[in-house]
Design a protein around this motif. Structure first.
Motif, PDB file in Angstrom:
ATOM      1  N   ASP A 105      88.284  81.863  63.010  1.00  0.00           N
ATOM      2  CA  ASP A 105      89.459  82.398  62.327  1.00  0.00           C
ATOM      3  C   ASP A 105      90.407  82.992  63.373  1.00  0.00           C
ATOM      4  OD1 ASP A 105      91.315  83.446  60.612  1.00  0.00           O
ATOM      5  OD2 ASP A 105      89.971  84.884  59.668  1.00  0.00           O
ATOM      6  N   GLU A 106      91.659  82.611  63.290  1.00  0.00           N
ATOM      7  CA  GLU A 106      92.637  83.024  64.294  1.00  0.00           C
ATOM      8  C   GLU A 106      92.966  84.512  64.200  1.00  0.00           C
ATOM      9  OE1 GLU A 106      96.567  81.047  66.215  1.00  0.00           O
ATOM     10  OE2 GLU A 106      96.262  80.787  64.088  1.00  0.00           O
ATOM     11  N   GLN A 107      92.913  85.090  63.014  1.00  0.00           N
ATOM     12  CA  GLN A 107      93.292  86.496  62.846  1.00  0.00           C
ATOM     13  C   GLN A 107      92.161  87.450  63.191  1.00  0.00           C
ATOM     14  OE1 GLN A 107      95.897  87.775  60.059  1.00  0.00           O
ATOM     15  NE2 GLN A 107      97.260  86.221  60.836  1.00  0.00           N
ATOM     16  N   THR A 108      90.955  87.135  62.734  1.00  0.00           N
ATOM     17  CA  THR A 108      89.843  88.068  62.924  1.00  0.00           C
ATOM     18  C   THR A 108      88.939  87.699  64.085  1.00  0.00           C
ATOM     19  OG1 THR A 108      88.424  86.844  61.399  1.00  0.00           O
ATOM     20  CG2 THR A 108      89.791  88.600  60.465  1.00  0.00           C
ATOM     21  N   ARG A 110      86.528  85.672  64.027  1.00  0.00           N
ATOM     22  CA  ARG A 110      85.165  85.506  63.518  1.00  0.00           C
ATOM     23  C   ARG A 110      84.953  84.061  63.111  1.00  0.00           C
ATOM     24  NH1 ARG A 110      82.943  90.785  60.912  1.00  0.00           N
ATOM     25  NH2 ARG A 110      84.269  92.294  61.939  1.00  0.00           N
ATOM     26  N   THR A 112      83.479  81.307  60.558  1.00  0.00           N
ATOM     27  CA  THR A 112      83.122  81.096  59.159  1.00  0.00           C
ATOM     28  C   THR A 112      82.468  79.736  59.027  1.00  0.00           C
ATOM     29  OG1 THR A 112      85.067  82.374  58.511  1.00  0.00           O
ATOM     30  CG2 THR A 112      84.017  81.042  56.808  1.00  0.00           C
ATOM     31  N   HIS A 120      83.888  74.523  65.891  1.00  0.00           N
ATOM     32  CA  HIS A 120      84.839  75.059  66.872  1.00  0.00           C
ATOM     33  C   HIS A 120      84.269  74.792  68.253  1.00  0.00           C
ATOM     34  CE1 HIS A 120      82.067  78.433  66.250  1.00  0.00           C
ATOM     35  NE2 HIS A 120      82.417  78.873  67.444  1.00  0.00           N
ATOM     36  N   ASN A 139      89.492  74.274  66.653  1.00  0.00           N
ATOM     37  CA  ASN A 139      88.674  73.879  65.508  1.00  0.00           C
ATOM     38  C   ASN A 139      88.836  72.375  65.309  1.00  0.00           C
ATOM     39  OD1 ASN A 139      87.824  76.490  64.908  1.00  0.00           O
ATOM     40  ND2 ASN A 139      89.543  76.866  63.549  1.00  0.00           N
ATOM     41  N   VAL A 152      93.414  77.082  68.117  1.00  0.00           N
ATOM     42  CA  VAL A 152      93.183  78.445  67.643  1.00  0.00           C
ATOM     43  C   VAL A 152      93.524  79.398  68.780  1.00  0.00           C
ATOM     44  CG1 VAL A 152      91.484  80.049  66.713  1.00  0.00           C
ATOM     45  CG2 VAL A 152      91.339  77.640  66.147  1.00  0.00           C
TER      46      VAL A 152
END
Length: 182
Positions: A105-108, A110, A112, A120, A139, A152
Motif C-alpha cells: 500500500d502506497e499510503q501506509t 503495509r 495486504t 510486490h 506491485n 509504488v
C-alpha cells in the motif's frame, strides 16, 4: 489578381503543405498476447527457479505462489510505458530482484494479501546499457490474462510518533512480589 487567377494559389499551397511535420505512424498490434500464469515448483534460498518455458523468476522468492517471470514483468513495464507521458525519459527495461505475495500500500507502506495473484517486487530499473539506475518497489497483478505493473512510492520518512512517547513509569516497581511487565 488572386480572384482572376486562382490557379496561382496552387503552388503556394503545395509548398506550405510540404512544411508540415509528418504524422507518426500508428501501429495497432491488436490485443496483447495473454501471459501464462506460472508458479515455481519449489522455493529454495539460493536457487534460481525456472518457469516451464525456461524463463526465470526473480532470484529471491518467499513462498510458492504465482509470480511474473522476467519477460512477463518487462512486457508489463512496456505496457505501462505506452500509457506514460512522452515528455519524460524512462529506463529501458526492468529486472525483478525479489518478490513476495501481496500488494504494498502506497499510503501506509503495509502489505495486504489478496486471493488472486498479486505480488510486490523489488524492481531494478535498467538503462539502455543494462546498468541498474535505481531499485524501487512495484506491485504486479494478474488481470485479464496479463501481468500488469503498478509502481509504488511508499513514504520514506519516519512516522512522527516513533521514539517520542515514553512508557508510563510504575512508581511501585520496587515492591517485592509485583508482576513485572517489560
Amino acid at each position: 489578381m488572386i480572384r482572376r487567377y486562382p490557379f496561382l494559389q496552387l503552388p503556394l499551397l503545395l509548398a506550405l503543405a510540404g512544411c508540415a511535420a509528418p504524422a507518426a505512424p500508428v501501429a495497432d498490434n491488436g490485443p496483447p498476447i495473454p501471459d501464462p500464469l506460472y508458479s515455481p515448483e519449489q522455493v529454495k534460498p539460493g536457487r534460481l527457479e525456472y518457469a516451464p518455458d525456461r524463463s526465470t523468476f526473480a532470484p529471491v522468492l518467499t513462498e510458492r505462489f504465482p509470480y511474473p517471470t522476467q519477460p512477463e514483468a518487462n512486457a508489463a513495464y512496456r505496457r505501462l510505458l505506452a500509457t506514460a507521458p512522452a515528455n519524460g525519459s524512462y529506463p529501458a527495461s526492468i529486472w525483478l530482484f525479489g518478490c513476495k505475495p501481496g500488494a504494498l500500500d502506497e499510503q501506509t507502506a503495509r502489505v495486504t494479501r489478496y486471493r488472486g495473484p498479486v505480488v510486490h517486487c523489488a524492481t531494478d530499473f535498467l538503462d539502455s546499457a543494462g546498468r541498474r539506475s535505481r531499485r524501487e518497489m512495484a506491485n504486479f497483478y494478474y488481470y485479464g490474462a496479463l501481468w500488469n505493473m503498478q509502481p509504488v512510492y511508499p513514504p520514506r520518512t519516519a512516522v512522527p510518533w516513533r521514539n517520542r512517547e515514553r512508557s508510563p513509569k510504575d512508581f511501585w516497581w520496587w515492591v517485592p512480589g509485583r508482576p513485572r511487565y517489560e
